[in-house]
Design a protein around this motif. Structure first.
Motif, PDB file in Angstrom:
ATOM      1  N   ALA A  69       0.890  -1.143  -0.017  1.00  0.00           N
ATOM      2  CA  ALA A  69       0.072   0.136  -0.138  1.00  0.00           C
ATOM      3  C   ALA A  69       0.765   1.185   0.063  1.00  0.00           C
ATOM      4  CB  ALA A  69      -0.908   0.062   1.335  1.00  0.00           C
ATOM      5  N   MET A  70       1.978   1.388  -0.032  1.00  0.00           N
ATOM      6  CA  MET A  70       3.094   2.435  -0.028  1.00  0.00           C
ATOM      7  C   MET A  70       3.150   3.014  -1.400  1.00  0.00           C
ATOM      8  SD  MET A  70       5.996   0.894   2.827  1.00  0.00           S
ATOM      9  CE  MET A  70       6.963   2.397   2.731  1.00  0.00           C
ATOM     10  N   TRP A  71       3.534   4.048  -1.389  1.00  0.00           N
ATOM     11  CA  TRP A  71       3.714   4.736  -2.590  1.00  0.00           C
ATOM     12  C   TRP A  71       5.092   4.203  -3.621  1.00  0.00           C
ATOM     13  CZ3 TRP A  71       1.534   8.255  -5.547  1.00  0.00           C
ATOM     14  CH2 TRP A  71       2.453   8.924  -6.746  1.00  0.00           C
ATOM     15  N   PRO A  72       4.747   3.851  -4.607  1.00  0.00           N
ATOM     16  CA  PRO A  72       5.793   3.124  -5.622  1.00  0.00           C
ATOM     17  C   PRO A  72       6.879   4.144  -5.801  1.00  0.00           C
ATOM     18  CG  PRO A  72       3.821   3.502  -6.893  1.00  0.00           C
ATOM     19  CD  PRO A  72       3.561   3.934  -5.278  1.00  0.00           C
ATOM     20  N   PHE A  73       8.000   4.184  -5.131  1.00  0.00           N
ATOM     21  CA  PHE A  73       9.304   4.848  -5.133  1.00  0.00           C
ATOM     22  C   PHE A  73       9.781   4.929  -6.475  1.00  0.00           C
ATOM     23  CE2 PHE A  73       9.097   3.844  -0.632  1.00  0.00           C
ATOM     24  CZ  PHE A  73       8.994   4.965  -0.146  1.00  0.00           C
ATOM     25  N   ASP A  74       9.758   3.947  -7.395  1.00  0.00           N
ATOM     26  CA  ASP A  74      10.406   3.906  -8.498  1.00  0.00           C
ATOM     27  C   ASP A  74       9.359   4.922  -9.327  1.00  0.00           C
ATOM     28  OD1 ASP A  74      12.313   2.342  -8.156  1.00  0.00           O
ATOM     29  OD2 ASP A  74      11.315   0.475  -8.837  1.00  0.00           O
ATOM     30  N   LEU A  75       8.039   4.867  -9.379  1.00  0.00           N
ATOM     31  CA  LEU A  75       7.188   5.642 -10.276  1.00  0.00           C
ATOM     32  C   LEU A  75       7.552   7.123  -9.919  1.00  0.00           C
ATOM     33  CD1 LEU A  75       4.872   6.088 -12.059  1.00  0.00           C
ATOM     34  CD2 LEU A  75       3.499   5.935 -10.211  1.00  0.00           C
ATOM     35  N   GLN A  76       7.818   7.265  -8.489  1.00  0.00           N
ATOM     36  CA  GLN A  76       7.865   8.820  -8.024  1.00  0.00           C
ATOM     37  C   GLN A  76       9.196   9.193  -8.741  1.00  0.00           C
ATOM     38  OE1 GLN A  76       7.727   9.280  -3.962  1.00  0.00           O
ATOM     39  NE2 GLN A  76       8.874  11.299  -3.966  1.00  0.00           N
ATOM     40  N   ASN A  77      10.290   8.317  -8.728  1.00  0.00           N
ATOM     41  CA  ASN A  77      11.617   8.968  -9.485  1.00  0.00           C
ATOM     42  C   ASN A  77      11.376   9.022 -10.852  1.00  0.00           C
ATOM     43  OD1 ASN A  77      12.799   8.844  -6.851  1.00  0.00           O
ATOM     44  ND2 ASN A  77      13.613   6.786  -7.165  1.00  0.00           N
ATOM     45  N   PHE A  78      10.696   8.175 -11.482  1.00  0.00           N
ATOM     46  CA  PHE A  78      10.388   8.182 -13.041  1.00  0.00           C
ATOM     47  C   PHE A  78       9.523   9.948 -13.095  1.00  0.00           C
ATOM     48  CE2 PHE A  78       7.383   7.534 -16.674  1.00  0.00           C
ATOM     49  CZ  PHE A  78       8.324   7.419 -17.420  1.00  0.00           C
ATOM     50  N   ILE A  79       8.737   9.957 -12.450  1.00  0.00           N
ATOM     51  CA  ILE A  79       7.914  11.278 -12.637  1.00  0.00           C
ATOM     52  C   ILE A  79       8.781  12.376 -12.487  1.00  0.00           C
ATOM     53  CG2 ILE A  79       6.307  12.570 -11.658  1.00  0.00           C
ATOM     54  CD1 ILE A  79       4.455   9.967 -11.321  1.00  0.00           C
ATOM     55  N   VAL A  80       9.615  12.304 -11.303  1.00  0.00           N
ATOM     56  CA  VAL A  80      10.542  13.443 -11.156  1.00  0.00           C
ATOM     57  C   VAL A  80      11.434  13.706 -12.323  1.00  0.00           C
ATOM     58  CG1 VAL A  80      12.498  14.220  -9.518  1.00  0.00           C
ATOM     59  CG2 VAL A  80      10.454  13.510  -8.418  1.00  0.00           C
ATOM     60  N   ASP A  81      12.121  12.675 -12.669  1.00  0.00           N
ATOM     61  CA  ASP A  81      13.230  12.696 -13.976  1.00  0.00           C
ATOM     62  C   ASP A  81      12.458  13.267 -15.161  1.00  0.00           C
ATOM     63  OD1 ASP A  81      15.110  11.616 -12.129  1.00  0.00           O
ATOM     64  OD2 ASP A  81      14.667   9.423 -12.766  1.00  0.00           O
ATOM     65  N   CYS A  82      11.289  12.764 -15.391  1.00  0.00           N
ATOM     66  CA  CYS A  82      10.333  13.302 -16.606  1.00  0.00           C
ATOM     67  C   CYS A  82      10.150  14.684 -16.450  1.00  0.00           C
ATOM     68  CB  CYS A  82       9.205  12.496 -16.926  1.00  0.00           C
ATOM     69  SG  CYS A  82       9.469  10.896 -17.380  1.00  0.00           S
ATOM     70  N   TRP A  83       9.762  15.328 -15.283  1.00  0.00           N
ATOM     71  CA  TRP A  83       9.500  16.378 -15.004  1.00  0.00           C
ATOM     72  C   TRP A  83      10.678  17.307 -15.161  1.00  0.00           C
ATOM     73  CZ3 TRP A  83      10.466  19.656 -10.918  1.00  0.00           C
ATOM     74  CH2 TRP A  83       9.855  21.089 -10.899  1.00  0.00           C
ATOM     75  N   ALA A  84      11.935  16.876 -14.572  1.00  0.00           N
ATOM     76  CA  ALA A  84      13.096  17.517 -14.656  1.00  0.00           C
ATOM     77  C   ALA A  84      13.602  17.641 -16.142  1.00  0.00           C
ATOM     78  CB  ALA A  84      13.962  16.953 -13.830  1.00  0.00           C
ATOM     79  N   ALA A  85      13.542  16.736 -16.826  1.00  0.00           N
ATOM     80  CA  ALA A  85      13.873  16.797 -18.407  1.00  0.00           C
ATOM     81  C   ALA A  85      13.145  17.515 -18.931  1.00  0.00           C
ATOM     82  CB  ALA A  85      13.599  15.113 -18.841  1.00  0.00           C
ATOM     83  N   TRP A  86      11.788  17.650 -18.879  1.00  0.00           N
ATOM     84  CA  TRP A  86      10.868  18.504 -19.575  1.00  0.00           C
ATOM     85  C   TRP A  86      11.298  19.895 -19.306  1.00  0.00           C
ATOM     86  CZ3 TRP A  86       7.468  22.270 -17.429  1.00  0.00           C
ATOM     87  CH2 TRP A  86       6.628  22.839 -18.396  1.00  0.00           C
ATOM     88  N   ARG A  87      11.545  20.275 -18.014  1.00  0.00           N
ATOM     89  CA  ARG A  87      11.826  21.681 -17.568  1.00  0.00           C
ATOM     90  C   ARG A  87      13.347  22.057 -18.335  1.00  0.00           C
ATOM     91  NH1 ARG A  87      12.565  22.482 -11.664  1.00  0.00           N
ATOM     92  NH2 ARG A  87      13.829  24.244 -12.439  1.00  0.00           N
ATOM     93  N   TRP A  88      14.319  21.045 -18.150  1.00  0.00           N
ATOM     94  CA  TRP A  88      15.730  21.446 -18.976  1.00  0.00           C
ATOM     95  C   TRP A  88      15.590  21.601 -20.545  1.00  0.00           C
ATOM     96  CZ3 TRP A  88      18.816  18.883 -22.597  1.00  0.00           C
ATOM     97  CH2 TRP A  88      20.069  19.494 -22.480  1.00  0.00           C
ATOM     98  N   ARG A  89      14.694  20.879 -21.126  1.00  0.00           N
ATOM     99  CA  ARG A  89      14.376  20.896 -22.502  1.00  0.00           C
ATOM    100  C   ARG A  89      13.691  22.230 -22.718  1.00  0.00           C
ATOM    101  NH1 ARG A  89      11.072  17.111 -26.466  1.00  0.00           N
ATOM    102  NH2 ARG A  89       9.407  18.130 -25.345  1.00  0.00           N
ATOM    103  N   ARG A  90      12.732  22.674 -21.915  1.00  0.00           N
ATOM    104  CA  ARG A  90      12.097  24.152 -22.140  1.00  0.00           C
ATOM    105  C   ARG A  90      13.116  25.162 -21.819  1.00  0.00           C
ATOM    106  NH1 ARG A  90       7.495  25.855 -18.101  1.00  0.00           N
ATOM    107  NH2 ARG A  90       9.541  26.155 -16.678  1.00  0.00           N
ATOM    108  N   GLN A  91      13.948  24.828 -21.019  1.00  0.00           N
ATOM    109  CA  GLN A  91      15.103  25.904 -20.814  1.00  0.00           C
ATOM    110  C   GLN A  91      15.956  26.181 -21.952  1.00  0.00           C
ATOM    111  OE1 GLN A  91      17.658  25.127 -17.501  1.00  0.00           O
ATOM    112  NE2 GLN A  91      18.365  27.323 -17.573  1.00  0.00           N
TER     113      GLN A  91
END
Length: 95
Positions: free
Chosen positions: A24-46
């Motif tokens: 029932a805990m938050w899936p940490f791999d999914l959280q890390n994936f979301i963080v990596d995708c969000w950071a990649a989007w921000r970097w490309r936008r920059q």
């Protein structure tokens, strides 16, 4: 109460895997994936914003223009994979 100080952003958003993990805990791999995708989007936008500022004369990229142009056209999955590899390397995890 006024908020006069700027909030500090966390430098490392990844979460360590706990020793005890319940389903029932938050899936940490999914959280890390979301963080990596969000950071990649921000970097490309920059990178794209830098190219626009260079074209309008508000910034000078000089010899870095080719690298910035390459980064602006790179796929998000490639950038996110690079971010994930750096995160794993910092933490000493295996790829």
């Amino acid at each position: 109460m006024s908020h006069s100080k700027q909030c500090k952003t966390r430098q490392d958003n990844s979460v360590d895997m706990p020793e005890f993990y319940m389903p029932a805990m938050w899936p940490f791999d999914l959280q890390n994936f979301i963080v990596d995708c969000w950071a990649a989007w921000r970097w490309r936008r920059q990178m794209r914003r830098l190219l626009q500022e260079d074209a309008s004369g508000r910034a000078r990229l000089g010899s870095a223009r080719a690298a910035v142009a390459h980064g602006a056209q790179e796929r998000l999955t490639v950038i996110a994979a690079r971010f994930a590899a750096r995160r794993r390397q910092r933490r000493g995890e295996r790829p």
